[in-house]
Structure formats: C-alpha cells, structure tokens
Design a protein around this motif. Structure first.
Motif, PDB file in Angstrom:
ATOM      1  N   LEU A 139      -0.780   1.558   7.902  1.00 58.46           N
ATOM      2  CA  LEU A 139      -1.852   1.407   6.754  1.00 58.46           C
ATOM      3  C   LEU A 139      -3.503   1.195   7.434  1.00 58.46           C
ATOM      4  O   LEU A 139      -3.962   1.175   6.715  1.00 58.46           O
ATOM      5  CB  LEU A 139      -1.023   0.225   6.004  1.00 58.46           C
ATOM      6  CG  LEU A 139      -0.433   0.677   4.691  1.00 58.46           C
ATOM      7  CD1 LEU A 139       0.188  -0.641   4.071  1.00 58.46           C
ATOM      8  CD2 LEU A 139      -1.113   1.313   3.745  1.00 58.46           C
ATOM      9  N   GLY A 140      -3.447   1.014   8.766  1.00 57.92           N
ATOM     10  CA  GLY A 140      -4.572   0.779   9.101  1.00 57.92           C
ATOM     11  C   GLY A 140      -5.079  -0.490   9.247  1.00 57.92           C
ATOM     12  O   GLY A 140      -4.476  -1.558   8.343  1.00 57.92           O
ATOM     13  N   PRO A 149      -2.052   8.879   1.900  1.00 55.39           N
ATOM     14  CA  PRO A 149      -0.834   9.431   2.261  1.00 55.39           C
ATOM     15  C   PRO A 149       0.219   8.074   2.397  1.00 55.39           C
ATOM     16  O   PRO A 149       1.283   8.142   1.853  1.00 55.39           O
ATOM     17  CB  PRO A 149      -0.659  10.286   3.370  1.00 55.39           C
ATOM     18  CG  PRO A 149      -2.010  10.807   3.383  1.00 55.39           C
ATOM     19  CD  PRO A 149      -2.989   9.714   3.066  1.00 55.39           C
ATOM     20  N   VAL A 150      -0.257   6.988   3.191  1.00 57.93           N
ATOM     21  CA  VAL A 150       0.682   5.990   3.274  1.00 57.93           C
ATOM     22  C   VAL A 150       0.641   5.086   2.067  1.00 57.93           C
ATOM     23  O   VAL A 150       1.750   4.429   1.742  1.00 57.93           O
ATOM     24  CB  VAL A 150       0.217   5.139   4.351  1.00 57.93           C
ATOM     25  CG1 VAL A 150       1.383   4.090   4.633  1.00 57.93           C
ATOM     26  CG2 VAL A 150       0.325   6.151   5.804  1.00 57.93           C
ATOM     27  N   LEU A 151      -0.266   4.884   1.377  1.00 58.47           N
ATOM     28  CA  LEU A 151      -0.408   4.101  -0.036  1.00 58.47           C
ATOM     29  C   LEU A 151       0.647   5.078  -1.045  1.00 58.47           C
ATOM     30  O   LEU A 151       1.287   4.270  -1.585  1.00 58.47           O
ATOM     31  CB  LEU A 151      -1.705   4.342  -0.598  1.00 58.47           C
ATOM     32  CG  LEU A 151      -2.661   3.395   0.029  1.00 58.47           C
ATOM     33  CD1 LEU A 151      -4.116   3.543  -0.829  1.00 58.47           C
ATOM     34  CD2 LEU A 151      -2.433   1.931  -0.026  1.00 58.47           C
ATOM     35  N   LEU A 152       0.834   6.279  -0.970  1.00 62.71           N
ATOM     36  CA  LEU A 152       1.787   7.140  -1.793  1.00 62.71           C
ATOM     37  C   LEU A 152       3.197   6.553  -1.281  1.00 62.71           C
ATOM     38  O   LEU A 152       4.092   6.470  -2.132  1.00 62.71           O
ATOM     39  CB  LEU A 152       1.373   8.329  -1.772  1.00 62.71           C
ATOM     40  CG  LEU A 152       0.061   9.168  -2.474  1.00 62.71           C
ATOM     41  CD1 LEU A 152       0.079  10.457  -2.351  1.00 62.71           C
ATOM     42  CD2 LEU A 152       0.362   8.594  -3.892  1.00 62.71           C
ATOM     43  N   PHE A 264       0.957  -4.048  -4.695  1.00 63.02           N
ATOM     44  CA  PHE A 264      -0.350  -3.725  -4.218  1.00 63.02           C
ATOM     45  C   PHE A 264      -0.700  -2.282  -3.809  1.00 63.02           C
ATOM     46  O   PHE A 264      -1.964  -2.101  -3.709  1.00 63.02           O
ATOM     47  CB  PHE A 264      -1.028  -4.866  -3.443  1.00 63.02           C
ATOM     48  CG  PHE A 264      -1.125  -6.422  -4.141  1.00 63.02           C
ATOM     49  CD1 PHE A 264      -2.290  -6.589  -4.715  1.00 63.02           C
ATOM     50  CD2 PHE A 264       0.005  -7.121  -4.129  1.00 63.02           C
ATOM     51  CE1 PHE A 264      -2.300  -7.691  -5.331  1.00 63.02           C
ATOM     52  CE2 PHE A 264      -0.187  -8.209  -4.761  1.00 63.02           C
ATOM     53  CZ  PHE A 264      -1.230  -8.755  -5.664  1.00 63.02           C
ATOM     54  N   GLY A 265       0.159  -1.639  -3.401  1.00 61.99           N
ATOM     55  CA  GLY A 265      -0.019  -0.394  -3.119  1.00 61.99           C
ATOM     56  C   GLY A 265      -0.489   0.578  -4.278  1.00 61.99           C
ATOM     57  O   GLY A 265      -1.097   1.595  -4.128  1.00 61.99           O
TER      58      GLY A 265
END
Length: 466
Positions: A139-140, A149-152, A264-265
């Motif tokens: 997520l950085g 892409p990671v939020l998805l 929260f994503g």
C-alpha cells in the motif's frame, strides 16, 4: 501511469494502516502473554512436539530453525514493538522500501506464530490479519500516493469477508432464513459482552430487523464496494456501522475492527491530497503489479468456494495464508452449555465434598458477574472452552492437560484465569461439570442481581487427583 495512483485515498490509507498496525499489536501482545501455558515447551499443545511431526512444507515458520520459550517471547514482543512503531507513524517516517520491509517483517513474524499455533490459532481472523498484512506491504507510505490496484485488492478482501459470511448463513441454519437466529445468538455466542443481555431481551420484531439488516450488510453492500464514488463510500460506511453494532453486542476478538480497517479501502475520506510524493518509482509499480497478478491467480480457489454449495468457512488454501475464504456462524446454538472446572482439597472426594470453582476471565461463570468487554483482545482459552462445551471432541487434545496443570498449580496456566480458589496449595482433585446457562429474565435480574441462571446437566470430566 496516471491510473496507477489514487491520491484522493491518502487519508483513508493512513487510517487503514494505523488500524491494521493496532490489530497486529494486539495479536502479538496476546501471543506473548498467553503462549507459555498454551504453546510453550511445557504448554498444553507444545510447539516442539508439533514441529517434530510437521516440517517446513506443513508449517512454514521461523521456529522450524529453532524453538525455545525465550525465542518465542522475543518474536512476539519484537512484533509488538514494530507494530507500535507503525501505529505511531514509523512507516511514514522512513523511505518507501524500509516501510515495506517493516510490514513484511510483521507478516513473517505473525505467520511464524500462526503456523505453529494449532487449535489455539484456528480462527478465521488469524488468516484475515495475515492476508490484510500482505496488502499493507504494497500500500506504500506517505512518499507515494496509494496504488489503485492494491486498493481494489483491499475491496476484494472485504467483499470475501462479508459476502462469504452472508452466503454461509443463507446456506446454513434455517433460522437465518426465517429471521429468528438472533433470538438465540446473543445468549449462545462464544463470549457475550456487557450489553449482550440487553440485546438478547430485545423484542422479537427487532431481532428480525437485526437479521434482515445483517443480510443487507453482508449480501447487498459488498457488491457496491466496486461501484463508482460516492456509492462505494456509502456502502463502506454502512458496513462500518454494522461492524460497530457487532462490537457492542459481543466479543469477537479483532474480527470487527479488522473489517472496519479494510472498509477504509473503499471509504474515501475528505481532505486535500499531499502536494508531493505522488509519483511512484518504477520498481514499486512493478512489484505492485506482480503482487496483484499473484493475488488474482490465487483468488480462483476462494471465488470458486463462494459459488459452491459445499462452501468452506474460514479456510486457507495455502500455508502462507495469502488468499483465503471467510465466514462465521453458519449454524446457531439454541442452548448454551458451559464447562465449569472445580477443585477440592479433600484427599478422597465423596458425596458432600465441597468443590470450589475456578473463574475464567471472559467466559460465563459466576452468575452475578456481568459479562465483560475484552475484544479486540483475544482470550484464546476462553474461546476454546466454548467449543469444549459444544462437544468434548474439540477439547480432547488439551483439556486433560489443563486439569493436570491445575493440579500442579502451574503459574503460567493460572495467569490465564481470573480466579484461583486455591492460592496457597494446589487442589488434591479437580473435575469438570457441564451446566446449561441462560440469561436471567428482567424480573430475575431485579430480584437477585443475576445476569445468568444455570442448571446442572452432568459430569463433563470425572474427578482426577494428583
């Protein structure tokens, strides 16, 4: 790649990662405080004995290299220290690569514990924490905007948690379909909380509303997580509300708070994005895309499980717990049973022998003791005692050992309990009795101050001596 970043989710990512670090912290602290009695070299299910039967393939763990109680404590307290640092903002104070290594370290340490934790760690929220922990690696931090892409993938995880739980209910107990399950569940759940008595005594129409709202939250809202904003945010916010309702009604370790963190994503918080640090380095983009491809490939098994009539609940398809399937309470107990452990100082138990009861921290015992709030902390022994009351087969590997430790006055075991009726010298004999528990009625509560009433069912484990 402009599509790769989502700077408008910077604040949401911050909240997600801080909550996740807090859950990690609780998990490591619980492990450090409870392992000696449960898993230590002289524990109820000793890790060294488990490792002699299971190698790297069955149980990838740092403890395959070396195990000692001191080393386990170092792993657990070390994980707690790193978690506390990340919870305080350490991840944003270091370079991107260092932040990723810190999150990866937490995952390795906790995976090492879970994979040797046996029955004590056979809960769905262990896999959920590990899977969420892998997402956190990619997520950085504040140096880059959140990668889309990671939020998805976070939304896909939240979808499986909620939708899987909804499907397991519809396919399971009939009371979920006739909307009557919560007539029983608040009373028979593993560890009721301080407000569970009041939830139990809600009128039946409100119980039906509770169940119907649960179906909407678990079967309808997850689909909207992938809708455009603000629909996704509204769905995520509604899911947060339902999770807080569950927090108020019972103790489910950190399952609810971890689900809130994942929300929260999709929940976009207001606030201007950071004016700098949006551009992600190429190596980070490559790693994120490779990780995304891996998760999508591994998602075949949990996706197929969701569509299966024989849906599995809380199952990991690999020993690294990378992509899992979730679900809870497909069936509901109508009656609550409790195992009460007792001891006596008499040399020869006979009819009329006085037996003194051991008190547990979270599970029901003393009738006038109001249920306590322990979640998100996890009382592992208390949870397993709930399973033991359902069927002795759940307790067969460890329950005789528990009685043996009480006869020996084992300090590590006694620290897991709330009350030891033999503070001076251990008892001469111990036994276990099975009771049927029910919440007191409002009239009974007013009359004698009791939260519970109980009736003896029979002997659960016959008296054993030193």
């Amino acid at each position: 790649m402009e599509w790769f970043t989502a700077p408008e989710y910077a604040l949401s990512r911050l909240v997600l990662l801080r909550l996740l670090a807090a859950v990690y912290l609780l998990g490591f602290v619980a492990a450090a405080r409870q392992f000696r009695a449960l898993l230590g070299a002289r524990g109820l299910l000793p890790i060294p004995r488990y490792l002699r039967r299971n190698g790297w393939r069955e149980a990838p763990s740092l403890f395959q290299w070396h195990y000692s109680d001191r080393f386990f404590a170092a792993v657990a307290w070390g994980g707690a220290a790193v978690s506390a640092g990340l919870c305080a903002g350490l991840g944003d104070a270091v370079p991107l690569w260092a932040s990723m290594l810190l999150w990866a370290l937490l995952w390795v340490l906790y995976l090492s514990i879970v994979n040797v934790g046996q029955t004590w760690y056979a809960f769905g929220w262990e896999s959920l924490l590990l899977e969420a922990g892998t997402l956190a690696v990619f997520l950085g931090n504040a140096a880059v905007a959140p990668p889309w892409p990671v939020l998805l993938l976070v939304r896909w995880l939240l979808f499986r948690v909620e939708f899987g739980a909804g499907l397991i209910k519809l396919r399971g107990d009939r009371c979920w379909r006739d909307l009557s399950c919560l007539k029983y569940h608040h009373e028979t759940q593993p560890m009721p909380g301080p407000f569970s008595w009041y939830f139990h005594h809600l009128p039946m129409p409100l119980h039906r509303v509770e169940v119907a709202a649960n179906h909407v939250a678990q079967l309808g809202l997850p689909v909207l997580l992938f809708a455009p904003q603000p629909v996704a945010s509204v769905a995520a916010a509604a899911m947060v509300v339902t999770q807080l309702w569950l927090v108020a009604s019972g103790n489910f370790a950190w399952l609810n708070w971890l689900t809130v963190a994942l929300a929260f994503g999709a929940l976009r918080l207001p606030g201007a994005p950071s004016p700098h640090g949006h551009r992600a380095p190429l190596w980070f983009e490559v790693l994120v895309l490779a990780f995304t491809a891996l998760v999508l490939a591994l998602s075949w098994w949990p996706a197929r499980n969701l569509l299966s009539r024989g849906q599995l609940m809380n199952y990991s398809f690999n020993r690294l717990h990378l992509v899992n399937t979730y679900g809870a309470f497909g069936s509901i107990n109508r009656v609550r049973f409790e195992v009460v452990v007792e001891g006596t100082a008499e040399a020869v138990p006979r009819v009329g022998t006085h037996w003194s009861e051991y008190g547990f921290r979270g599970k029901p015992g003393e009738l006038r003791r109001r249920p306590r709030q322990f979640a998100p902390y996890h009382l592992r022994l208390d949870w397993l005692m709930w399973f033991a009351a359902i069927s002795p087969s759940y307790a067969r590997p460890w329950f005789p050992g528990l009685l043996d430790r009480l006869l020996a006055g084992d300090r590590a075991t006694l620290r897991l309990l709330r009350h030891n009726p033999f503070p001076g010298e251990p008892p001469r004999h111990v036994r276990a009795v099975l009771y049927r528990y029910r919440f007191s009625t409002p009239a009974e509560r007013r009359a004698d101050g009791s939260w519970w009433h109980r009736e003896r069912v029979g002997t659960y484990y016959a008296a054993v001596g030193r």
